[in-house]
Design a protein around this motif. Structure first.
Motif, PDB file in Angstrom:
ATOM      1  N   LEU A   1      -2.656  13.504  12.057  1.00 20.50           N
ATOM      2  CA  LEU A   1      -3.359  14.637  11.756  1.00 20.50           C
ATOM      3  C   LEU A   1      -3.922  14.656  10.396  1.00 20.50           C
ATOM      4  CD1 LEU A   1      -0.809  17.317  13.143  1.00 20.50           C
ATOM      5  CD2 LEU A   1      -3.030  16.994  13.981  1.00 20.50           C
ATOM      6  N   ALA A   2      -3.522  14.210   9.458  1.00 20.32           N
ATOM      7  CA  ALA A   2      -3.876  14.146   8.059  1.00 20.32           C
ATOM      8  C   ALA A   2      -5.016  12.967   7.957  1.00 20.32           C
ATOM      9  CB  ALA A   2      -2.897  13.682   6.927  1.00 20.32           C
ATOM     10  N   GLY A   3      -5.278  12.116   9.136  1.00 17.64           N
ATOM     11  CA  GLY A   3      -6.421  11.250   8.912  1.00 17.64           C
ATOM     12  C   GLY A   3      -6.074  10.147   8.301  1.00 17.64           C
ATOM     13  N   LEU A   4      -4.841   9.866   8.278  1.00 17.91           N
ATOM     14  CA  LEU A   4      -4.253   8.613   7.229  1.00 17.91           C
ATOM     15  C   LEU A   4      -3.789   7.521   8.009  1.00 17.91           C
ATOM     16  CD1 LEU A   4      -2.351  10.721   4.587  1.00 17.91           C
ATOM     17  CD2 LEU A   4      -4.744   9.835   4.196  1.00 17.91           C
ATOM     18  N   THR A   5      -3.450   6.413   7.094  1.00 23.66           N
ATOM     19  CA  THR A   5      -2.981   5.229   7.994  1.00 23.66           C
ATOM     20  C   THR A   5      -1.621   5.350   7.220  1.00 23.66           C
ATOM     21  OG1 THR A   5      -3.972   3.642   6.460  1.00 23.66           O
ATOM     22  CG2 THR A   5      -4.866   4.057   8.523  1.00 23.66           C
ATOM     23  N   GLY A   6      -0.661   4.644   7.657  1.00 25.29           N
ATOM     24  CA  GLY A   6       0.646   4.339   7.051  1.00 25.29           C
ATOM     25  C   GLY A   6       1.849   4.845   8.013  1.00 25.29           C
ATOM     26  N   THR A   7       2.971   4.704   7.322  1.00 26.43           N
ATOM     27  CA  THR A   7       4.376   5.175   8.161  1.00 26.43           C
ATOM     28  C   THR A   7       5.063   6.017   6.942  1.00 26.43           C
ATOM     29  OG1 THR A   7       5.621   3.192   7.210  1.00 26.43           O
ATOM     30  CG2 THR A   7       4.185   2.908   9.580  1.00 26.43           C
ATOM     31  N   GLU A   8       6.111   6.502   7.555  1.00 29.98           N
ATOM     32  CA  GLU A   8       7.231   7.189   6.512  1.00 29.98           C
ATOM     33  C   GLU A   8       7.347   6.470   5.277  1.00 29.98           C
ATOM     34  OE1 GLU A   8      11.652   9.065   6.907  1.00 29.98           O
ATOM     35  OE2 GLU A   8      10.736   8.251   8.500  1.00 29.98           O
ATOM     36  N   LYS A   9       7.612   5.067   5.384  1.00 32.72           N
ATOM     37  CA  LYS A   9       7.869   4.204   4.429  1.00 32.72           C
ATOM     38  C   LYS A   9       7.136   4.230   3.010  1.00 32.72           C
ATOM     39  CE  LYS A   9       9.702  -0.430   3.414  1.00 32.72           C
ATOM     40  NZ  LYS A   9      10.162  -1.786   3.797  1.00 32.72           N
ATOM     41  N   TRP A  10       5.835   4.652   3.453  1.00 33.99           N
ATOM     42  CA  TRP A  10       4.788   4.930   2.423  1.00 33.99           C
ATOM     43  C   TRP A  10       5.139   5.737   1.348  1.00 33.99           C
ATOM     44  CZ3 TRP A  10      -0.814   3.513   3.435  1.00 33.99           C
ATOM     45  CH2 TRP A  10      -0.911   2.178   3.879  1.00 33.99           C
TER      46      TRP A  10
ATOM     47  N   GLY B   1      13.759  -5.910 -10.492  1.00 37.07           N
ATOM     48  CA  GLY B   1      12.407  -6.524  -9.803  1.00 37.07           C
ATOM     49  C   GLY B   1      12.002  -6.109  -8.526  1.00 37.07           C
ATOM     50  N   MET B   2      12.982  -5.946  -7.662  1.00 33.11           N
ATOM     51  CA  MET B   2      12.806  -5.657  -6.310  1.00 33.11           C
ATOM     52  C   MET B   2      11.729  -4.429  -5.592  1.00 33.11           C
ATOM     53  SD  MET B   2      15.580  -4.977  -3.026  1.00 33.11           S
ATOM     54  CE  MET B   2      15.992  -6.577  -2.869  1.00 33.11           C
ATOM     55  N   ALA B   3      12.146  -3.302  -6.512  1.00 30.59           N
ATOM     56  CA  ALA B   3      11.025  -2.324  -6.407  1.00 30.59           C
ATOM     57  C   ALA B   3       9.887  -2.565  -6.603  1.00 30.59           C
ATOM     58  CB  ALA B   3      11.729  -1.010  -7.027  1.00 30.59           C
ATOM     59  N   PHE B   4       9.680  -3.110  -7.773  1.00 29.49           N
ATOM     60  CA  PHE B   4       8.200  -3.505  -8.151  1.00 29.49           C
ATOM     61  C   PHE B   4       7.657  -4.636  -7.258  1.00 29.49           C
ATOM     62  CE2 PHE B   4       4.768  -5.118 -10.776  1.00 29.49           C
ATOM     63  CZ  PHE B   4       4.287  -4.207 -11.352  1.00 29.49           C
ATOM     64  N   ARG B   5       8.210  -5.705  -6.563  1.00 30.27           N
ATOM     65  CA  ARG B   5       7.841  -6.525  -5.751  1.00 30.27           C
ATOM     66  C   ARG B   5       7.392  -5.947  -4.309  1.00 30.27           C
ATOM     67  NH1 ARG B   5      11.864  -9.593  -8.032  1.00 30.27           N
ATOM     68  NH2 ARG B   5      13.000  -9.398  -6.247  1.00 30.27           N
ATOM     69  N   HIS B   6       8.368  -5.198  -3.985  1.00 26.53           N
ATOM     70  CA  HIS B   6       8.128  -4.766  -2.616  1.00 26.53           C
ATOM     71  C   HIS B   6       7.706  -3.203  -2.353  1.00 26.53           C
ATOM     72  CE1 HIS B   6       9.934  -8.381  -1.281  1.00 26.53           C
ATOM     73  NE2 HIS B   6      10.688  -8.132  -2.141  1.00 26.53           N
ATOM     74  N   TYR B   7       7.714  -2.428  -3.262  1.00 27.29           N
ATOM     75  CA  TYR B   7       7.052  -0.905  -3.182  1.00 27.29           C
ATOM     76  C   TYR B   7       6.273  -0.482  -3.981  1.00 27.29           C
ATOM     77  CZ  TYR B   7      11.381  -0.353  -0.262  1.00 27.29           C
ATOM     78  OH  TYR B   7      12.475  -0.492   0.671  1.00 27.29           O
ATOM     79  N   VAL B   8       5.837  -1.111  -5.021  1.00 29.82           N
ATOM     80  CA  VAL B   8       4.838  -0.442  -5.925  1.00 29.82           C
ATOM     81  C   VAL B   8       3.588  -1.026  -5.572  1.00 29.82           C
ATOM     82  CG1 VAL B   8       3.918  -0.562  -8.168  1.00 29.82           C
ATOM     83  CG2 VAL B   8       6.383  -0.218  -7.736  1.00 29.82           C
TER      84      VAL B   8
ATOM     85  N   ARG C   1       1.129  -1.203  -0.034  1.00 30.36           N
ATOM     86  CA  ARG C   1       0.128   0.084   0.003  1.00 30.36           C
ATOM     87  C   ARG C   1       0.960   1.128  -0.050  1.00 30.36           C
ATOM     88  NH1 ARG C   1      -3.063   2.455  -0.498  1.00 30.36           N
ATOM     89  NH2 ARG C   1      -4.157   3.244   1.344  1.00 30.36           N
ATOM     90  N   ALA C   2       0.708   2.321  -0.835  1.00 29.89           N
ATOM     91  CA  ALA C   2       1.140   3.484  -0.751  1.00 29.89           C
ATOM     92  C   ALA C   2       0.025   4.653  -0.757  1.00 29.89           C
ATOM     93  CB  ALA C   2       1.997   3.751  -2.259  1.00 29.89           C
ATOM     94  N   TRP C   3       0.468   5.839  -0.593  1.00 27.10           N
ATOM     95  CA  TRP C   3      -0.595   6.973  -0.615  1.00 27.10           C
ATOM     96  C   TRP C   3      -0.718   7.287  -1.934  1.00 27.10           C
ATOM     97  CZ3 TRP C   3       3.341   8.669   3.638  1.00 27.10           C
ATOM     98  CH2 TRP C   3       2.878   8.375   4.971  1.00 27.10           C
ATOM     99  N   THR C   4      -2.145   7.623  -2.327  1.00 24.33           N
ATOM    100  CA  THR C   4      -2.336   8.188  -3.571  1.00 24.33           C
ATOM    101  C   THR C   4      -1.906   9.717  -3.668  1.00 24.33           C
ATOM    102  OG1 THR C   4      -4.498   8.943  -2.647  1.00 24.33           O
ATOM    103  CG2 THR C   4      -4.362   6.471  -3.559  1.00 24.33           C
ATOM    104  N   LEU C   5      -1.979  10.360  -4.771  1.00 33.67           N
ATOM    105  CA  LEU C   5      -1.662  11.468  -4.885  1.00 33.67           C
ATOM    106  C   LEU C   5      -2.717  12.507  -3.972  1.00 33.67           C
ATOM    107  CD1 LEU C   5      -0.971  12.221  -8.662  1.00 33.67           C
ATOM    108  CD2 LEU C   5       0.662  12.090  -6.779  1.00 33.67           C
ATOM    109  N   ASP C   6      -3.940  12.078  -3.869  1.00 32.81           N
ATOM    110  CA  ASP C   6      -4.979  12.957  -3.079  1.00 32.81           C
ATOM    111  C   ASP C   6      -4.493  12.845  -1.534  1.00 32.81           C
ATOM    112  OD1 ASP C   6      -7.338  14.348  -2.468  1.00 32.81           O
ATOM    113  OD2 ASP C   6      -7.999  12.582  -1.468  1.00 32.81           O
TER     114      ASP C   6
END
Length: 275
Positions: free
Chosen positions: A212-221, A247-254, A97-102
């Protein structure tokens, strides 16, 4: 030389983060090995036994760290190079999971309204945290590399760093918003963020900001979002993050859900005529 001592010297050499050093120490304390004993057979035996009492994801991480130490020891002439392969460890894939632009916009808005600031080297959070978010997203750098970033690492909007985890040089291209945010920061010395924010303070402040932003996640996101939107824009997530392993970035970060944002569904099944 014991494996623990070698892991410590390796971390010192590459400028590894405190967290990465501690991970290596915890692993190496399990293993009464000397560095000259490292070889694929020894490592494979450990991994196969570890699977009996550790989760596959933990053993995958142990494999990664031991493989790194073995390859480095071979390079340093302290272990014998072997054509044998270290056994593979299968682990159920995780949903990334990552943060969307919104969501990133909400995070940025919250950062601009944060109260308080740092004390020893004064800087208001409403200045330093928007800059950290924008630069972190635009560069895709790890926390350690963000905190060690220096003003003289910049050439225009290009940032050249030696990545602490790999010891390899990497060039980031920052967007205009990230560059403008840096102009709001005080310059106490040659370090951009690391003088103002220590790792512990940054961790606490980021956790507060996400809430404060009402989000979930960590700095890694931030790093995940950077990789995801690089891939979505036709850029390489691996290059964006400075990964050496294909392929590591695609598997573990995308975040594949974000990546499919503009994907259309397959054609609908035609409905039978009515009447």
């Amino acid at each position: 030389m014991t494996l623990t001592d070698y892991a410590d010297s390796y971390c010192t050499l590459i400028g590894g983060s405190r967290g990465y050093r501690e991970q290596l120490r915890v692993l190496c304390r399990r293993l009464p090995w000397h560095v000259h004993e490292l070889d694929p057979y020894l490592i494979s035996d450990y991994l196969q036994n570890a699977l009996r009492h550790l989760s596959p994801s933990t053993v995958v991480n142990h494999r990664r760290m031991l493989t790194t130490l073995y390859r480095r020891a071979v390079r340093d002439g302290l272990a014998t190079k072997s054509t044998a392969e270290i056994c593979r460890v299968k682990s159920p894939p995780k949903i990334i999971r990552a943060w969307t632009l919104d969501e990133l916009r909400r995070l940025l808005d919250a950062a601009r309204q944060m109260k308080g600031g740092t004390v020893k080297y004064p800087c208001e959070y409403r200045h330093v945290m928007p800059a950290y978010v924008l630069v972190g997203y635009s560069s895709g750098l790890r926390r350690g590399d963000m905190l060690s970033m220096r003003w003289d690492d910049f050439s225009g909007n290009r940032l050249q760093v030696v990545m602490s985890k790999t010891g390899m040089p990497h060039v980031c291209v920052l967007d205009d918003a990230a560059m403008r945010s840096l102009e709001m920061l005080p310059r106490y010395d040659r370090v951009v963020f690391g003088t103002i924010l220590c790792p512990d303070r940054l961790k606490i402040t980021m956790k507060r900001l996400v809430a404060l932003a009402g989000l979930t996640g960590t700095e890694k996101w931030l790093r995940r979002s950077s990789a995801t939107y690089a891939e979505l824009s036709g850029l390489s997530a691996s290059y964006q993050l400075g990964h050496q392993t294909p392929g590591m970035a695609f598997r573990h970060y995308v975040d594949r859900a974000i990546l499919a944002e503009f994907r259309k569904p397959v054609p609908s099944i035609p409905l039978a005529g009515v009447g």
